[in-house]
Design a protein around this motif. Structure first.
Motif, PDB file in Angstrom:
ATOM      1  N   PRO A 137      -8.402  16.843 -12.530  1.00  0.00           N
ATOM      2  CA  PRO A 137      -9.267  15.871 -11.831  1.00  0.00           C
ATOM      3  C   PRO A 137      -9.887  14.824 -12.763  1.00  0.00           C
ATOM      4  CG  PRO A 137      -9.727  18.085 -11.054  1.00  0.00           C
ATOM      5  CD  PRO A 137      -8.807  18.215 -12.237  1.00  0.00           C
ATOM      6  N   LEU A 138     -10.339  15.243 -13.923  1.00  0.00           N
ATOM      7  CA  LEU A 138     -10.930  14.293 -14.867  1.00  0.00           C
ATOM      8  C   LEU A 138      -9.868  13.327 -15.397  1.00  0.00           C
ATOM      9  CD1 LEU A 138     -13.430  13.345 -16.352  1.00  0.00           C
ATOM     10  CD2 LEU A 138     -12.954  15.044 -18.127  1.00  0.00           C
ATOM     11  N   ALA A 139      -8.668  13.854 -15.671  1.00  0.00           N
ATOM     12  CA  ALA A 139      -7.584  12.989 -16.156  1.00  0.00           C
ATOM     13  C   ALA A 139      -7.193  11.970 -15.088  1.00  0.00           C
ATOM     14  CB  ALA A 139      -6.375  13.836 -16.552  1.00  0.00           C
ATOM     15  N   LEU A 140      -7.105  12.392 -13.839  1.00  0.00           N
ATOM     16  CA  LEU A 140      -6.773  11.465 -12.756  1.00  0.00           C
ATOM     17  C   LEU A 140      -7.877  10.432 -12.551  1.00  0.00           C
ATOM     18  CD1 LEU A 140      -5.168  13.755 -10.036  1.00  0.00           C
ATOM     19  CD2 LEU A 140      -4.056  11.996 -11.409  1.00  0.00           C
ATOM     20  N   ALA A 194       3.506  18.424 -13.549  1.00  0.00           N
ATOM     21  CA  ALA A 194       4.658  19.066 -14.176  1.00  0.00           C
ATOM     22  C   ALA A 194       4.529  19.062 -15.699  1.00  0.00           C
ATOM     23  CB  ALA A 194       5.941  18.358 -13.750  1.00  0.00           C
ATOM     24  N   GLY A 195       4.089  17.954 -16.255  1.00  0.00           N
ATOM     25  CA  GLY A 195       3.914  17.870 -17.700  1.00  0.00           C
ATOM     26  C   GLY A 195       2.850  18.826 -18.208  1.00  0.00           C
ATOM     27  N   MET A 196       1.745  18.907 -17.482  1.00  0.00           N
ATOM     28  CA  MET A 196       0.680  19.826 -17.885  1.00  0.00           C
ATOM     29  C   MET A 196       1.160  21.271 -17.803  1.00  0.00           C
ATOM     30  SD  MET A 196      -2.713  18.039 -16.252  1.00  0.00           S
ATOM     31  CE  MET A 196      -3.892  19.141 -17.043  1.00  0.00           C
ATOM     32  N   GLU A 207       0.819  -1.203   0.000  1.00  0.00           N
ATOM     33  CA  GLU A 207       0.000   0.000   0.000  1.00  0.00           C
ATOM     34  C   GLU A 207       0.857   1.259   0.000  1.00  0.00           C
ATOM     35  OE1 GLU A 207      -2.566  -0.524   3.342  1.00  0.00           O
ATOM     36  OE2 GLU A 207      -3.840  -1.955   2.295  1.00  0.00           O
ATOM     37  N   ALA A 208       1.954   1.247   0.744  1.00  0.00           N
ATOM     38  CA  ALA A 208       2.857   2.404   0.759  1.00  0.00           C
ATOM     39  C   ALA A 208       3.489   2.603  -0.619  1.00  0.00           C
ATOM     40  CB  ALA A 208       3.935   2.213   1.822  1.00  0.00           C
ATOM     41  N   GLY A 209       3.898   1.512  -1.251  1.00  0.00           N
ATOM     42  CA  GLY A 209       4.470   1.609  -2.589  1.00  0.00           C
ATOM     43  C   GLY A 209       3.467   2.139  -3.595  1.00  0.00           C
ATOM     44  N   THR A 210       2.215   1.704  -3.468  1.00  0.00           N
ATOM     45  CA  THR A 210       1.162   2.187  -4.356  1.00  0.00           C
ATOM     46  C   THR A 210       0.942   3.680  -4.155  1.00  0.00           C
ATOM     47  OG1 THR A 210       0.112   0.017  -4.305  1.00  0.00           O
ATOM     48  CG2 THR A 210      -1.247   1.870  -5.022  1.00  0.00           C
ATOM     49  N   ALA A 211       0.941   4.120  -2.903  1.00  0.00           N
ATOM     50  CA  ALA A 211       0.759   5.545  -2.613  1.00  0.00           C
ATOM     51  C   ALA A 211       1.912   6.373  -3.164  1.00  0.00           C
ATOM     52  CB  ALA A 211       0.615   5.756  -1.109  1.00  0.00           C
ATOM     53  N   VAL A 212       3.132   5.888  -3.018  1.00  0.00           N
ATOM     54  CA  VAL A 212       4.300   6.607  -3.552  1.00  0.00           C
ATOM     55  C   VAL A 212       4.224   6.679  -5.072  1.00  0.00           C
ATOM     56  CG1 VAL A 212       6.810   6.481  -3.846  1.00  0.00           C
ATOM     57  CG2 VAL A 212       5.805   6.136  -1.589  1.00  0.00           C
ATOM     58  N   ALA A 213       3.880   5.558  -5.709  1.00  0.00           N
ATOM     59  CA  ALA A 213       3.766   5.551  -7.176  1.00  0.00           C
ATOM     60  C   ALA A 213       2.664   6.512  -7.632  1.00  0.00           C
ATOM     61  CB  ALA A 213       3.481   4.141  -7.672  1.00  0.00           C
ATOM     62  N   GLY A 214       1.545   6.518  -6.929  1.00  0.00           N
ATOM     63  CA  GLY A 214       0.465   7.442  -7.277  1.00  0.00           C
ATOM     64  C   GLY A 214       0.882   8.891  -7.097  1.00  0.00           C
ATOM     65  N   CYS A 250       3.967  10.068  -7.262  1.00  0.00           N
ATOM     66  CA  CYS A 250       4.933  10.374  -8.334  1.00  0.00           C
ATOM     67  C   CYS A 250       4.206  10.618  -9.652  1.00  0.00           C
ATOM     68  CB  CYS A 250       5.946   9.247  -8.488  1.00  0.00           C
ATOM     69  SG  CYS A 250       7.099   9.125  -7.113  1.00  0.00           S
ATOM     70  N   THR A 251       3.194   9.812  -9.926  1.00  0.00           N
ATOM     71  CA  THR A 251       2.413   9.993 -11.152  1.00  0.00           C
ATOM     72  C   THR A 251       1.728  11.353 -11.152  1.00  0.00           C
ATOM     73  OG1 THR A 251       2.047   7.622 -11.296  1.00  0.00           O
ATOM     74  CG2 THR A 251       0.546   9.029 -12.554  1.00  0.00           C
ATOM     75  N   LEU A 252       1.172  11.729 -10.016  1.00  0.00           N
ATOM     76  CA  LEU A 252       0.505  13.033  -9.904  1.00  0.00           C
ATOM     77  C   LEU A 252       1.494  14.165 -10.135  1.00  0.00           C
ATOM     78  CD1 LEU A 252      -2.024  14.657  -9.235  1.00  0.00           C
ATOM     79  CD2 LEU A 252      -1.406  14.477  -6.825  1.00  0.00           C
ATOM     80  N   VAL A 253       2.669  14.082  -9.533  1.00  0.00           N
ATOM     81  CA  VAL A 253       3.686  15.130  -9.704  1.00  0.00           C
ATOM     82  C   VAL A 253       4.107  15.232 -11.164  1.00  0.00           C
ATOM     83  CG1 VAL A 253       6.074  15.728  -9.146  1.00  0.00           C
ATOM     84  CG2 VAL A 253       4.513  15.057  -7.327  1.00  0.00           C
ATOM     85  N   VAL A 254       4.353  14.083 -11.799  1.00  0.00           N
ATOM     86  CA  VAL A 254       4.768  14.092 -13.203  1.00  0.00           C
ATOM     87  C   VAL A 254       3.655  14.645 -14.092  1.00  0.00           C
ATOM     88  CG1 VAL A 254       5.355  12.594 -15.164  1.00  0.00           C
ATOM     89  CG2 VAL A 254       6.478  12.271 -12.958  1.00  0.00           C
TER      90      VAL A 254
END
Length: 161
Positions: free
Chosen positions: A79-82, A66-68, A50-57, A59-63
């Motif tokens: 919000p819709l994209a997530l 940043a990309g947007m 669960e901790a790994g999933t939260a970290v991956a999520g 990181c995905t949000l940050v990327v």
């Protein structure tokens, strides 16, 4: 540790645990012959997952943010994209689980999932964008589940959805 060939031995998260380690009627704490509580091992593995999933999520949000920002896309689409990405990910996990349930062994399940998913991921735009694929391959890739999800995500991010 007991012999792995005895029927009363089971493997729990990489440890051989004796079935006698299960809770007794007198309320004794379950322990294996190594002194490790198998339920605590499973709980620790679950927490790590669960901790790994939260970290991956995260990181995905940050990327994604940043990309947007880098591409000048308005963050109101985030919000819709997530939501779309999360929903598609959940559906894909369920589809893989369904494939796993139809296999008779873990090895066959891995083979089956790999032989189905790898070509779908390649055609579906996960490894190569549709824009650089030959037209026939891109047409096939856009109708795969992954390709459809990526095309819809692109439409959301570009404001066409």
């Amino acid at each position: 540790m007991g012999s792995p060939h005895r029927l009363r031995d089971v493997e729990i998260v990489g440890l051989e645990a004796d079935l006698r380690a299960l809770p007794e009627l007198d309320g004794a704490a379950p322990e294996t012959s190594t002194g490790v509580d198998p339920l605590r091992v499973i709980e620790a593995e679950t927490v790590r997952l669960e901790a790994g999933t939260a970290v991956a999520g995260g990181c995905t949000l940050v990327v994604l943010i940043a990309g947007m920002a880098y591409l000048g896309m308005p963050l109101r689409r985030l919000p819709l994209a997530l939501g779309w990405s999360t929903s598609c990910g959940a559906v894909f996990v369920l589809l893989v689980t369904l494939i796993h349930l139809h296999a008779s062994t873990r090895r066959r399940a891995s083979f089956l999932v790999g032989s189905i998913l790898f070509p779908l991921l390649m055609l579906g735009g996960s490894f190569f964008p549709f824009e650089i694929m030959p037209s026939w391959m891109a047409a096939v890739g856009r109708v795969t589940p992954n390709g459809w999800a990526l095309e819809e995500l692109k439409a959301i991010l570009l404001g066409r959805a």
